[in-house]
Design a protein around this motif. Structure first.
Motif, PDB file in Angstrom:
ATOM      1  N   TYR A   1      95.563 138.389 104.341  1.00 38.76           N
ATOM      2  CA  TYR A   1      94.606 137.750 105.241  1.00 38.76           C
ATOM      3  C   TYR A   1      94.234 136.352 104.761  1.00 38.76           C
ATOM      4  O   TYR A   1      94.110 135.424 105.580  1.00 38.76           O
ATOM      5  CB  TYR A   1      93.342 138.597 105.371  1.00 38.76           C
ATOM      6  CG  TYR A   1      92.364 138.023 106.371  1.00 38.76           C
ATOM      7  CD1 TYR A   1      92.558 138.212 107.735  1.00 38.76           C
ATOM      8  CD2 TYR A   1      91.267 137.268 105.953  1.00 38.76           C
ATOM      9  CE1 TYR A   1      91.689 137.668 108.667  1.00 38.76           C
ATOM     10  CE2 TYR A   1      90.388 136.717 106.887  1.00 38.76           C
ATOM     11  CZ  TYR A   1      90.600 136.925 108.230  1.00 38.76           C
ATOM     12  OH  TYR A   1      89.744 136.379 109.145  1.00 38.76           O
TER      13      TYR A   1
ATOM     14  N   GLU B   1      92.983 138.359 113.796  1.00 37.68           N
ATOM     15  CA  GLU B   1      92.939 139.810 113.982  1.00 37.68           C
ATOM     16  C   GLU B   1      94.013 140.249 114.973  1.00 37.68           C
ATOM     17  O   GLU B   1      94.737 141.224 114.738  1.00 37.68           O
ATOM     18  CB  GLU B   1      91.555 140.242 114.471  1.00 37.68           C
ATOM     19  CG  GLU B   1      90.452 140.077 113.450  1.00 37.68           C
ATOM     20  CD  GLU B   1      90.653 140.932 112.201  1.00 37.68           C
ATOM     21  OE1 GLU B   1      91.293 141.999 112.297  1.00 37.68           O
ATOM     22  OE2 GLU B   1      90.175 140.524 111.122  1.00 37.68           O
TER      23      GLU B   1
ATOM     24  N   ARG C   1      96.294 143.804 105.036  1.00 37.04           N
ATOM     25  CA  ARG C   1      95.481 142.597 105.004  1.00 37.04           C
ATOM     26  C   ARG C   1      94.887 142.312 103.632  1.00 37.04           C
ATOM     27  O   ARG C   1      94.713 141.158 103.249  1.00 37.04           O
ATOM     28  CB  ARG C   1      94.352 142.689 106.044  1.00 37.04           C
ATOM     29  CG  ARG C   1      93.379 143.816 105.818  1.00 37.04           C
ATOM     30  CD  ARG C   1      92.320 143.842 106.930  1.00 37.04           C
ATOM     31  NE  ARG C   1      91.536 142.624 106.951  1.00 37.04           N
ATOM     32  CZ  ARG C   1      91.086 142.061 108.049  1.00 37.04           C
ATOM     33  NH1 ARG C   1      91.360 142.583 109.227  1.00 37.04           N
ATOM     34  NH2 ARG C   1      90.352 140.965 107.976  1.00 37.04           N
TER      35      ARG C   1
END
Length: 253
Positions: free
Chosen positions: A102, A124, A136
């Protein structure tokens, strides 16, 4: 509506040329166009000018001569604007091993101009689409080659670019990962993204809608797979590639 050049081309080059210090001609009077939404292969032996061409089209190198437009904008006049409209990925794509999946995505999304709630919502959605949601929190350095490749593609497309440049993106990954990657490529093209890809895997080259072959900086072949085979009188794209390698080696000897 997606911007483009004449007749809707995403890329147009006219006499594009790059000469480096010492008079080294890397790209010599290149003329071709790429249609919007097309998967276009740029092929040739090492040193044929592929990466230099991509770097000029991305606005990273200034052409010595000629002209090129990407999504309707001149690469020599508006390079910074063009970089907001494109994505770029190579076998050396700069993932940060000590950042999570992420965090890598967030970093590149910010570089490409996404901020605030738009960035959060886009990332997302993007992680879900590319299958990265479950990873993530994983450090990028712990991922397999195939998953690193998928993350690199996600980073290059987080801002939904109109044009995607892929320079040897599948080098060093296994056949299953390469097949999965090409499934993603055609999904992006179906959504309207124009894609230019270089590869040394001829089975991948045959999946492109059109091909351009470079040799020593010059365009020597352009068309569909069938048109290229007819032009060179060879039974396969691999044989065309081998012929070009022999030509270049002979010219350099």
């Amino acid at each position: 509506m997606t911007e483009g050049g004449p007749r809707g081309e995403a890329v147009v080059t006219e006499g594009l040329r790059k000469v480096f210090h010492g008079g080294i001609v890397a790209v010599d009077h290149l003329d071709f166009s790429i249609h919007r939404g097309e998967v276009f292969g740029l092929l040739g032996p090492n040193g044929s000018g592929k990466t230099t061409t991509i770097r000029m089209l991305c606005g990273l190198l200034t052409p010595t001569g000629g002209r090129a437009t990407v999504v309707g904008h001149d690469v020599a006049v508006e390079p910074e604007f063009i970089r907001t409209k494109i994505g770029y990925m190579s076998q050396r794509y700069g993932l940060y091993d000590d950042l999570t999946v992420y965090e890598n995505l967030r970093f590149y999304a910010t570089v490409y101009g996404l901020h605030g709630r738009l960035r959060v919502e886009r990332l997302e959605k993007h992680m879900h689409e590319i299958g990265l949601s479950a990873l993530r929190g994983r450090l990028a350095g712990t991922l397999s080659g195939g998953w690193k490749q998928r993350l690199a593609l996600a980073c290059a497309t987080a801002h939904e670019p109109e044009m995607l440049f892929l320079d040897e993106p599948t080098a060093g990954v296994d056949p299953a990962a390469r097949r999965a990657f090409w499934t993603s490529i055609y999904e992006l093209a179906a959504q309207g993204t124009t894609i230019l890809v270089t590869t040394h895997y001829m089975d991948e080259a045959e999946r492109c809608q059109r091909l351009a072959f470079l040799s020593r900086g010059r365009l020597i072949g352009l068309g569909t797979v069938g048109e290229i085979l007819a032009q060179f009188g060879q039974p396969t794209i691999e044989e065309v590639f081998i012929e070009l390698q022999r030509r270049d080696e002979g010219a350099a000897a």
